[in-house]
Design an enzyme around this catalytic site. Structure first.
Site, PDB file in Angstrom:
ATOM      1  N   GLU A 141      -0.886  16.837 -23.016  1.00  0.00           N
ATOM      2  CA  GLU A 141      -1.974  16.227 -23.778  1.00  0.00           C
ATOM      3  C   GLU A 141      -3.253  16.255 -22.948  1.00  0.00           C
ATOM      4  OE1 GLU A 141      -0.092  12.871 -26.741  1.00  0.00           O
ATOM      5  OE2 GLU A 141      -0.668  12.222 -24.735  1.00  0.00           O
ATOM      6  N   CYS A 142      -4.317  16.798 -23.494  1.00  0.00           N
ATOM      7  CA  CYS A 142      -5.636  16.806 -22.879  1.00  0.00           C
ATOM      8  C   CYS A 142      -5.563  17.325 -21.431  1.00  0.00           C
ATOM      9  CB  CYS A 142      -6.272  15.425 -22.970  1.00  0.00           C
ATOM     10  SG  CYS A 142      -8.063  15.443 -22.741  1.00  0.00           S
ATOM     11  N   GLY A 143      -5.686  16.467 -20.435  1.00  0.00           N
ATOM     12  CA  GLY A 143      -5.601  16.936 -19.064  1.00  0.00           C
ATOM     13  C   GLY A 143      -4.285  17.630 -18.770  1.00  0.00           C
ATOM     14  N   THR A 188      -2.043  19.917 -26.666  1.00  0.00           N
ATOM     15  CA  THR A 188      -3.098  19.448 -27.560  1.00  0.00           C
ATOM     16  C   THR A 188      -4.197  18.805 -26.738  1.00  0.00           C
ATOM     17  OG1 THR A 188      -2.129  17.240 -27.843  1.00  0.00           O
ATOM     18  CG2 THR A 188      -1.434  18.950 -29.401  1.00  0.00           C
TER      19      THR A 188
END
Length: 436
Positions: free
Chosen positions: A327-329, A427
């Site tokens: 997720e993200c990072g 994501t």
């Protein structure tokens, strides 16, 4: 029944978190059980709440969650004496288009739960106008009740007197006034406050904030104005599926942005969480059936991550046979490379082709509704996932097969689709709930 209320303000940056922590610790010091919540999609503040109260705090979000989910989450306060929900942004600030049960505004939670609002106002550069602002917020929405006001950063006794008189004339209770006090300022960085676990002196800072607030705020008057709340019976719990039975979870200063309610829901569904630290060059547990890399601050540790060959090779070996999601990072670390703020490119794990850069910062912020085009751990194709995106990276390349069709809160399709390749998925948004 617990004394309950919402801490809010006309805008961000007024000091809501500091006031929430100070009140929570001050009442805990009196021997009361205090339960905190965070309204909106913030994964940093709940850790501060836990540090102040000794109890885990979770997020409640009217855009991403239905009423029964929110009721289930707040039922954890059944044994508390005092319940505080810290708001986000200004009291009525949310998105333009309604989500599952609201727009994400703090006012939604106050009205839904019937908790009065303690409004924190910074009257810097004004006097009587502060009362006009408070009165406007009090009268803006009939279902939201204002319990009273705390003033922050008052310049002098004369300044305080002018503001107090105006608020009294408007029929608004003033619980106290806080002069400027630099010693209780919480350090910040680009995604918000520096995380609680990174601050060795956080306990002392909260104690000083509690002492300072108790000296200037009538704590008994605040309790007297609070709502009297008891949890309602809830038929259903959280609508969250765990990504696997035994989950290897990256967990350290670079991978810490995960909503507490998600971890609790995974455990409640029978999953086991096995943390590991990429920064310590650790690898996912060999007995895990899935690996999950949350967001955090990989851009601050990109060189170390790139140099940790054992972690990178171990993650690649894991992904040969089992799913890995970021997720993200975490998504950025699954990618091919990350360019830091100085323009230096660091090689990441290469499970996906994603290239991101912080050399040219661009803010991505907002709610996300994703419809999966392919499976990801815990969710089938066609699942509709609600989450939130907040980062400052620029996408240089996102070459892999899109994972989902992603919309923002207005319904517009956005470019941050996520990716999939083999057993790896990622994501840019942080998952909050699965829903309509």
């Amino acid at each position: 029944m617990a004394a309950s209320f919402v801490i809010s303000a006309p805008a961000s940056g007024v000091g809501k978190t500091t006031l929430t922590l100070a009140l929570a610790r001050a009442w805990r010091n009196r021997g009361l059980n205090v339960q905190c919540f965070k309204s909106g999609p913030d994964y940093i503040d709940p850790a501060f709440h836990a540090a102040a109260t000794g109890r885990a705090s979770v997020n409640v979000d009217s855009w991403a969650m239905d009423r029964s989910t929110i009721a289930h989450l707040v039922s954890r306060a059944a044994d508390a004496d005092v319940v505080l929900a810290e708001g986000s942004m200004g009291l009525f600030d949310g998105v333009a288009t309604r989500g599952v049960s609201g727009t994400g505004a703090t006012a939604d939670i106050a009205e839904m739960l019937g908790w009065p609002v303690v409004l924190l106002i910074d009257p810097s550069g004004q006097a009587q106008t502060a009362a006009a602002i408070a009165a406007g917020l009090r009268d803006y929405r009939a279902g939201v009740r204002l319990g009273g006001v705390v003033l922050n950063r008052v310049a002098s006794p004369r300044h305080e007197d002018l503001v107090r008189r105006a608020l009294n004339e408007a029929g608004i209770k003033v619980f106290g006034a806080l002069p400027r006090h630099a010693e209780i300022s919480l350090p910040k960085r680009h995604l918000g406050l520096v995380q609680a676990e990174e601050q060795a002196e956080i306990g002392k800072l909260i104690d000083e904030a509690a002492r300072f607030v108790a000296e200037h705020v009538d704590l008994d008057a605040v309790l007297h104005a609070a709502g009297k709340w008891s949890p309602q019976a809830v038929a259903n719990g959280l609508n969250v599926r765990p990504p696997g039975q035994r989950i290897a979870l990256a967990r350290d200063a670079a991978f810490s942005f995960v909503y507490p309610h998600m971890l609790e829901a995974w455990r409640a569904a029978g999953a086991e969480i096995v943390p590991f630290s990429p920064l310590a060059d650790e690898v996912p547990d060999a007995s895990a059936d899935v690996c999950w890399l949350p967001g955090g601050y990989p851009e601050l540790h990109a060189g170390k991550i790139a140099g940790n060959a054992r972690f990178r090779s171990g993650l690649r070996a894991f992904a040969e046979t089992r799913p890995v999601h970021g997720e993200c990072g975490g998504y950025m670390v699954l990618g091919a490379g990350l360019t830091d703020a100085d323009g230096i490119r660091h090689e990441m794990t290469g499970l996906l082709g994603l290239e991101t850069s912080f050399a040219k910062r661009r803010m991505h912020l907002g709610y996300r509704l994703a419809e999966l085009a392919a499976p990801m751990p815990g969710h089938k194709p066609g699942a509709r996932l609600r989450g939130h995106e907040f980062h400052y990276s620029t996408i240089l390349a996102q070459p892999d097969t899109p994972l989902a069709v992603v919309h923002d809160a207005t319904g517009a399709v956005i470019a941050e689709t996520g990716s999939r390749r083999g057993h790896a998925t990622g994501t840019f948004f942080h998952l909050i709930a699965e829903g309509r």
